[in-house]
Structure formats: structure tokens, C-alpha cells
Design a protein around this motif. Structure first.
Motif, short mmCIF file in Angstrom:
data_model
loop_
_atom_site.label_atom_id
_atom_site.label_comp_id
_atom_site.label_asym_id
_atom_site.label_seq_id
_atom_site.Cartn_x
_atom_site.Cartn_y
_atom_site.Cartn_z
N THR A 158 -44.14 -33.44 69.73
CA THR A 158 -43.82 -32.92 71.06
C THR A 158 -42.41 -32.36 71.05
N ASP A 159 -42.31 -31.06 71.22
CA ASP A 159 -41.01 -30.41 71.25
C ASP A 159 -40.35 -30.63 72.60
N GLY A 160 -39.02 -30.78 72.59
CA GLY A 160 -38.29 -31.07 73.81
C GLY A 160 -38.34 -29.97 74.85
N VAL A 161 -38.64 -28.73 74.44
CA VAL A 161 -38.74 -27.61 75.36
C VAL A 161 -40.17 -27.08 75.44
N TYR A 162 -40.81 -26.90 74.29
CA TYR A 162 -42.09 -26.20 74.25
C TYR A 162 -43.31 -27.13 74.19
N GLY A 163 -43.06 -28.43 74.33
CA GLY A 163 -44.17 -29.37 74.50
C GLY A 163 -44.94 -29.67 73.23
N ARG A 164 -46.19 -30.10 73.40
CA ARG A 164 -47.02 -30.55 72.29
C ARG A 164 -47.33 -29.42 71.33
N GLN A 165 -47.20 -29.72 70.04
CA GLN A 165 -47.50 -28.78 68.97
C GLN A 165 -48.48 -29.44 68.01
N ASP A 166 -49.57 -28.76 67.71
CA ASP A 166 -50.53 -29.23 66.72
C ASP A 166 -50.61 -28.19 65.61
N GLU A 167 -50.13 -28.54 64.43
CA GLU A 167 -50.04 -27.59 63.33
C GLU A 167 -50.85 -28.07 62.13
N PHE A 168 -51.83 -27.28 61.72
CA PHE A 168 -52.64 -27.58 60.53
C PHE A 168 -51.89 -27.03 59.32
N LEU A 169 -51.41 -27.92 58.47
CA LEU A 169 -50.48 -27.54 57.40
C LEU A 169 -50.95 -26.39 56.52
N PRO A 170 -52.20 -26.36 56.05
CA PRO A 170 -52.61 -25.23 55.20
C PRO A 170 -52.52 -23.87 55.89
N CYS A 171 -52.58 -23.87 57.23
CA CYS A 171 -52.51 -22.61 57.98
C CYS A 171 -51.13 -22.29 58.50
N ILE A 200 -30.65 -38.72 61.02
CA ILE A 200 -30.66 -37.89 62.22
C ILE A 200 -31.87 -38.25 63.07
N THR A 201 -31.63 -38.55 64.33
CA THR A 201 -32.72 -38.92 65.23
C THR A 201 -33.16 -37.78 66.13
N HIS A 202 -32.28 -36.79 66.35
CA HIS A 202 -32.59 -35.68 67.23
C HIS A 202 -32.06 -34.37 66.62
N VAL A 203 -32.94 -33.39 66.52
CA VAL A 203 -32.58 -32.06 66.02
C VAL A 203 -32.76 -31.06 67.15
N THR A 226 -38.10 -41.11 58.17
CA THR A 226 -38.59 -41.04 59.54
C THR A 226 -38.14 -39.72 60.14
N ALA A 227 -39.08 -38.93 60.61
CA ALA A 227 -38.75 -37.62 61.16
C ALA A 227 -38.04 -37.76 62.50
N PRO A 228 -37.07 -36.90 62.79
CA PRO A 228 -36.39 -36.94 64.09
C PRO A 228 -37.24 -36.33 65.19
N ALA A 229 -36.76 -36.44 66.42
CA ALA A 229 -37.34 -35.71 67.55
C ALA A 229 -36.73 -34.31 67.55
N TYR A 230 -37.55 -33.32 67.90
CA TYR A 230 -37.10 -31.93 67.82
C TYR A 230 -37.07 -31.28 69.19
N THR A 231 -36.02 -30.49 69.41
CA THR A 231 -35.91 -29.64 70.59
C THR A 231 -35.54 -28.24 70.12
N HIS A 232 -36.40 -27.28 70.41
CA HIS A 232 -36.12 -25.89 70.05
C HIS A 232 -35.79 -25.11 71.31
N VAL A 233 -34.73 -24.34 71.24
CA VAL A 233 -34.21 -23.68 72.44
C VAL A 233 -34.40 -22.17 72.32
N PRO A 234 -34.48 -21.48 73.47
CA PRO A 234 -34.66 -20.02 73.44
C PRO A 234 -33.50 -19.34 72.74
N MET A 235 -33.79 -18.18 72.17
CA MET A 235 -32.79 -17.43 71.42
C MET A 235 -31.93 -16.60 72.36
N LEU A 236 -30.71 -16.36 71.94
CA LEU A 236 -29.81 -15.47 72.66
C LEU A 236 -29.95 -14.08 72.04
#
Length: 319
Positions: A158-171, A200-203, A226-236
Motif C-alpha cells: 500500500t503506497d502512502g499516496v497511490y494506495g494498494r498496488q498489486d504487481e506480478f513480478l514476471p510482468c 529504513i522503515t519509511h521511503v 524487512t521492506a520499508p513502507a513506501y510513499t511515492h509523491v507527484p513529480m515537479l
């Protein structure tokens, strides 16, 4: 919370870099956590010592201070990637011991011709070299890169801005490079090893790296971290809708300082433009920490208007 800002010293930092650095700093400061500054200089051809020096000076001028870093030290050092190559070599050995590492002899032209693009950011490898026998490998004349074989697995986060992400690794990524043919370690390996080793707990980083997150989560977990929590922000973006670049003139922190722009006016303006503040006015760093609302952050990319510098100058008068 342990967050990080991890710039590459391949040029002087610009307004786009300031935007992501400010948000990473703000997230940690609002939570009362620890901010790590890590210099990601594995691109040895483009990384320069003079840019590292300038980076530290510019971040200090902005007031975006850190708690651990190349100049301050800390328990998870070294904080410069070129000093961490032994960690990356150990990670490669671990992947090889798990039977996940294999050489890839494909040329760049072949990769571009047959790969499938994912989210416009990178090309997904088709696995051509994964099944090569030892005899077929021995007949190759090109020096290989090294890829890690991903399983048929969906990574959900679950991204901090863009919500739930489901990614199939081979694709979403396919078997990706962890060491290049020129022997340099790949970004995906280095950043994953470092985020885990530095606890790192938060990226927080730009939206352009959202498509890399699933493979980094998988790699961190595969290496026992242990993977951190991720937040991706809009680009400038610039007024033409193009992503800001270190090659563009007039937008570096150094050039803005020369024009008399103040740090608090610049940060306050970016916070307002990004939706974190309801009003366009100049605030101190302490007030920015108190008043910025992450939940109000815009989701769409943020365009700097043509007159943004004059707007920054105007709000500096309101302090």
C-alpha cells in the motif's frame, strides 16, 4: 521511524530534488524520527566529489538537516555507496547460493527490440538467457551482465499516496539486472541492500520510482530483510509539462541562492503548490513541520508556472 534521502551526485541539486528532499525530511520530522542521508554514487562515470560537497552545502542552506550521513556518521555507515561494495558482493553471493543468479549476454539493441515496456519507465526482460546451458554460455563472446530470476509471484503493498498496488513480478519487472556488464552494481540491488542494512522503515521518493518498488520489496525479503513502507509523491514539472532535469538552467539551488531566493520562501512555496498548505505565505521550518498536512498532498504531477520565481519572491515578503 527511520527515513532517508538518497541523492545521486551527478550534478547540482535543483528544485525537483528539493521537492522530494523536503517531503522526505518533513515526513520524518513530523513523526519525530531519524533521517538518513545516503550518497548513491554507484554511477562512477557521472558521480563527482564536487557535487557531493555542493549537495551537503545546499541541503544545509535549505535547513533540511539529517541525523546520520557521510559527514555526521552513525551506526549504519558508511553512508556512501562506493564504500559499500562489499555489502553488494555479499548479496550477490547470497542470491547465487539460492540459485537465483544467472548471466545475461543480450545486447542493448536486442533488449529494446523484444522487451515489453512497463508503465513507461523500463523494459521488462523476456528471460532469453535464463535457460542457456553451460555449453551455450561458454560459446558467448560478450561479457555478461548478471540477472536475478524472479518467481511467478504477486507483490502487494500500500503506497502512502497511490494506495494498494498489486504487481506480478514476471510482468512488472521480469528478471532484472543486479550487476552490469561493466561490473558496476545495479541501482535495484544497491538500494535494496542499503535500505535493509540501514533499517529504513519509511521511503519517500518520486512517483517515477513506483514501478521499481515491487522488485525491491521482493529482493529485500529474499535477502532476509524487512521492506520499508513506501510513499511515492507527484513529480515537479516545468511549465511545458516536462520533468525537471539537472541539465536545465536556472533551477539549481545554487542559482536560486544567487538570485536572492530564501530557503524558507522556496520550501513554503513548494508546500503550498503541492497542496500541503492552504495559503501561499512564508513560514519558518518549525511552522512548516507543524502546519503541513500530508493527507492534502496532490496526487497529480505539479507544474511550476512561468512566473513561479516571482511568486516565491512575493511570499518571502510575508514572513
Amino acid at each position: 521511524m527511520r527515513g532517508r534521502f538518497a541523492p545521486s551526485p551527478t550534478g547540482y541539486i535543483h528544485v525537483g530534488n528539493v521537492w522530494s528532499a523536503f517531503l522526505a525530511w518533513l515526513q520524518v520530522r513530523q513523526a519525530g524520527g531519524t533521517l538518513v542521508l545516503r550518497i548513491e554514487d554507484i554511477d562512477e562515470q557521472r558521480s563527482k566529489g564536487e557535487f557531493v560537497t555542493a549537495l551537503l552545502e545546499d541541503l544545509t542552506w535549505l535547513g533540511l538537516t539529517w541525523d546520520e550521513g557521510p559527514d555526521t556518521g552513525g551506526p549504519c555507515g558508511p553512508y556512501v555507496q562506493q564504500e559499500r561494495y562489499d555489502r553488494y558482493a555479499a548479496a550477490l553471493a547470497q542470491l547465487a547460493a539460492q540459485g537465483l543468479l544467472y548471466p545475461c549476454y543480450c545486447s542493448r539493441a536486442r533488449l529494446q527490440a523484444v522487451g515489453a515496456p512497463h508503465a513507461g519507465e523500463h523494459v521488462v526482460y523476456d528471460g532469453h538467457c535464463y535457460g542457456l546451458s553451460k555449453e551455450e554460455q561458454a560459446r558467448q563472446t560478450k561479457k555478461p551482465s548478471w540477472r536475478v530470476h524472479v518467481p511467478a509471484r504477486t507483490v502487494t503493498f500500500t503506497d502512502g499516496v497511490y494506495g494498494r498496488q498489486d504487481e506480478f513480478l514476471p510482468c512488472c519487472c521480469g528478471d532484472f539486472v543486479v550487476r552490469r556488464a561493466d561490473d558496476l552494481y545495479a541501482y535495484q540491488l544497491a538500494v535494496s541492500v542499503d535500505d535493509a542494512a540501514m533499517a529504513i522503515t519509511h521511503v519517500l521518493r518520486g512517483r517515477d520510482l513506483l514501478s521499481s518498488t515491487a522488485q525491491q520489496i521482493w529482493l529485500i525479503e529474499t535477502l532476509g530483510g524487512t521492506a520499508p513502507a513506501y510513499t511515492h509523491v507527484p513529480m515537479l514539472m516545468d511549465a511545458g509539462g516536462h520533468r525537471l532535469s539537472k541539465r536545465q538552467q536556472g533551477i539549481t539551488v545554487r542559482s536560486l541562492r544567487g538570485r536572492g531566493v530564501t530557503a524558507r520562501a522556496l520550501l513554503s512555496y513548494l508546500a503550498w503548490l503541492g497542496g500541503l498548505l492552504p495559503e501561499r505565505r512564508c513560514l519558518s521550518l518549525a511552522d512548516l513541520v507543524r502546519q503541513c498536512r500530508f493527507e492534502a498532498l496532490r496526487h497529480d504531477d505539479i507544474v511550476l508556472p512561468d512566473d513561479w520565481l516571482s511568486q516565491v519572491s512575493d511570499i518571502s515578503k510575508s514572513f
